[in-house]
Design an enzyme around this catalytic site. Structure first.
Site, PDB file in Angstrom:
ATOM      1  N   GLY A  65       0.794  -1.214   0.000  1.00  0.00           N
ATOM      2  CA  GLY A  65       0.000   0.000   0.000  1.00  0.00           C
ATOM      3  C   GLY A  65       0.828   1.265   0.000  1.00  0.00           C
ATOM      4  O   GLY A  65       1.803   1.404  -0.731  1.00  0.00           O
ATOM      5  N   SER A  66       0.482   2.179   0.872  1.00  0.00           N
ATOM      6  CA  SER A  66       0.921   3.563   0.800  1.00  0.00           C
ATOM      7  C   SER A  66       2.400   3.776   1.074  1.00  0.00           C
ATOM      8  O   SER A  66       2.998   3.146   1.947  1.00  0.00           O
ATOM      9  CB  SER A  66       0.107   4.403   1.784  1.00  0.00           C
ATOM     10  N   CYS A  67       2.963   4.746   0.334  1.00  0.00           N
ATOM     11  CA  CYS A  67       4.331   5.203   0.569  1.00  0.00           C
ATOM     12  C   CYS A  67       4.457   5.927   1.904  1.00  0.00           C
ATOM     13  O   CYS A  67       5.563   6.112   2.416  1.00  0.00           O
ATOM     14  CB  CYS A  67       4.775   6.148  -0.548  1.00  0.00           C
ATOM     15  N   THR A  68       3.328   6.370   2.485  1.00  0.00           N
ATOM     16  CA  THR A  68       3.340   7.098   3.749  1.00  0.00           C
ATOM     17  C   THR A  68       3.615   6.169   4.925  1.00  0.00           C
ATOM     18  O   THR A  68       3.751   6.625   6.062  1.00  0.00           O
ATOM     19  CB  THR A  68       1.994   7.841   3.946  1.00  0.00           C
TER      20      THR A  68
END
Length: 618
Positions: A65-68
């Site tokens: 999922g997210s790069c964050t």
């Protein structure tokens, strides 16, 4: 004591730790999957949902999922609710980078270890681990050591730097550039890159406020006098920077989020504030080397635009913007863009636009770490908006940086092009029953009630604005249903000029810029809302954990119909209903026909395949 002589492990980040093992075969996105304040796992679709990773030796194959995720992990480390250690079966840049930043900028860290797949699997039967300078020992319920794994140091290998690279690393261009280059070089060595490559543009995802650590990170670079040296755009941030007070956002959230956005503007980035930078006029061309964060943007750039970028973690994006240099590996190289998994999908007659985020979500689950090629959509007529929706859903459930769709995306005229002439490692053939089961997974609502229709994840395109205006013309929303749309400033300006915004506001829609649904909380999500409706596979996945709402997932037209009438049809769309004899007896069992065998969900949610009697992970 049982010593596994063939066990192998290497540090991605060195350190010592001990803790109880928290194990899953399923990758975990820290953003949207973990509460950054407590360490609780909030992804309702994850086998570990409801557990806490705080103080645990978290054993997962990788992130997803997210790069964050790197930013959330940094928050957890600094607030004392992080894991004791990360034990992976694959090197994960996003998680490693979060720990590296904690070490380099804040003198806090934890060990991150990549184990061979067999050794990783054995952790499922272990109670706790003890990690020292050169080995990992795992202990079973009876207290006996059941694994003794020697650990190697992070690999350095041969690495070529240009003269300018060396000058930056030596501090000749200032402290900020030196610090940034140290992080870029460390990550490049970790990825076993041959060297660095210049990039033409950067898209920064680290501007999302995840807590005080994300703001402290940005302010440190300002204190060093940092300034980006390549064109740099900003992702959607945590609030509508111009109107968050009008939206009744708590100042305790709005003020620091705005300060973070302002800090990145001071660093020289452009105030684009969109999670869909491919909709901007400066979108990259095929073959162009860029450094983008934001998971859906990375998938779209590589897959649809044929540009070249890794899935860069938050914080590494800024370091690349400050140096103009990125690791030369991953999708920057031809060999790393080839598909290794083939997924054959049915194309239902008269399918609506919800098919594509549904397929994207499924493809990511079936190929969590490998690039897939999807076959069967050659005659689908997929639009750019369909590809946007597919990209976002795929990047939610997969860690892979791209996908191919045969006959649709530019590097997959035929499946053999995407596969590089090699047979796939895994070959799945989905059935109509599989699509129905996946639809049921995303639809968590238990009745027809709808209090919010949430559109724009990723941000709306101008063509979506046009379609929405057409759907909303001559009528108004039901008074009990909020209709909220998110988009970037530039596309919203174009939609205003075209008259679309006026039509939508007359219908009763609220348009919000700068932020998107993965960041929005109450009161934008109405206080009384317990069920929402969306056409986004990404938001359908994350919303139950992010805003504690049940979800109706449906087409754009069905979303507007619900906004008009005040309720949703809870039955699957007709195009998704296979003949009774095609259901194989149980529509709730997600069974995938794999080459020479079957594939199905295991007890903790990992997709596995059975071929010739042996079972292996995808």
């Amino acid at each position: 004591m049982i010593t596994t002589m063939t066990a192998r492990g290497r540090f991605l980040i060195t350190g010592s730790a001990r803790g109880e093992v928290l194990f899953s075969h399923t990758g975990l996105s820290f953003w949207g999957g973990v509460d950054g304040a407590s360490g609780d796992i909030i992804d309702h679709h994850h086998p570990l949902h409801g557990r806490s990773l705080a103080g645990k030796a978290l054993a997962i194959p990788s992130g997803r999922g997210s790069c964050t995720g790197s930013s959330v992990l940094l928050e957890l480390i600094l607030n004392g609710h992080g894991p004791a250690a990360l034990l992976l079966s694959q090197a994960d840049d996003i998680l490693a980078l979060g720990v590296l930043v904690a070490r380099q900028l804040f003198a806090r860290d934890l060990p991150v270890i990549a184990l061979d797949q067999d050794t990783f699997g054995k952790l499922a039967g272990c109670l706790r681990v003890d990690i020292g300078d050169d080995r990992l020992r795992a202990f079973c319920q009876d207290g006996q050591c059941c694994l003794d794994v020697p650990l190697t140091r992070p690999e350095t290998g041969l690495f070529v730097l240009s003269g300018e690279d060396c000058a930056m690393l030596a501090g000749d261009q200032g402290e900020s550039v030196r610090q940034a280059m140290e992080i870029v070089v460390y990550m490049a060595r970790l990825q076993q890159a041959a060297g660095l490559i210049s990039v033409s543009q950067v898209h920064i995802d680290g501007c999302i406020y995840t807590g005080s650590a994300s703001l402290a990170f940005a302010r440190q670079w300002l204190d060093w006098g940092a300034r980006v040296r390549v064109p740099t755009t900003l992702n959607a941030v945590s609030v509508d920077c111009r109107r968050w007070r009008e939206l009744d956002i708590d100042p305790a959230e709005g003020e620091p989020a705005s300060q973070l956005a302002q800090a990145y503007l001071q660093l020289g980035a452009t105030g684009s504030f969109t999670c869909a930078p491919y909709l901007l006029s400066g979108a990259p061309r095929a073959g162009e080397h860029i450094a983008w964060s934001e998971s859906n943007a990375v998938a779209f750039a590589n897959s649809v635009l044929a540009a070249r970028t890794q899935k860069y973690p938050d914080f590494l994006d800024l370091c690349i913007a400050l140096t103009g240099r990125a690791p030369l590996c991953g999708p920057h190289l031809d060999a790393s863009r080839r598909a290794e998994v083939q997924i054959d999908v049915p194309l239902p007659a008269e399918a609506d636009d919800s098919l594509y985020p549904l397929l994207g979500h499924m493809a990511g689950e079936l190929s969590p770490n490998h690039i897939p090629v999807i076959c069967g959509l050659e005659h689908s007529g997929m639009s750019r908006d369909d590809l946007k929706a597919f990209s976002a859903a795929f990047a939610t459930t997969s860690a892979a940086p791209m996908f191919h769709i045969a006959g649709v995306t530019p590097e997959a005229t035929v499946p053999a092009d995407a596969l590089g002439g090699r047979p796939p490692l895994r070959h799945y053939r989905l059935t109509p029953a599989d699509l129905l089961s996946a639809w049921q997974t995303l639809n968590t609502a238990v009745d027809s009630g709808v209090q919010l229709v949430a559109l724009g994840n990723p941000h709306l395109s101008l063509t979506e604005y046009a379609r929405l205006a057409q759907l909303c013309r001559d009528g108004e929303r039901h008074p009990d249903v909020a209709l909220v749309l998110t988009s970037g400033r530039e596309v919203h300006r174009q939609a205003e000029q075209a008259g679309y915004v006026a039509t939508l506001e007359a219908f009763g829609a609220r348009c919000i810029n700068d932020t998107c649904w993965c960041m929005l909380r109450r009161p934008v999500v109405p206080a009384h809302a317990d069920t929402l409706m969306t056409n986004s596979g990404k938001y359908a996945h994350y919303a139950p954990g992010l805003v504690d709402c049940r979800v109706h997932f449906a087409s754009l037209a069905d979303c507007i119909a619900a906004a008009r009438q005040g309720y949703a049809d809870i039955s699957p769309p007709r195009w998704l209903m296979p003949p009774a004899d095609a259901l194989g007896g149980t529509a709730d069992d997600m069974v995938h026909g794999a080459a020479n065998g079957t594939a199905k969900a295991s007890t903790d949610g990992a997709i596995t395949g059975t071929t010739g009697g042996s079972q292996t992970d995808v």
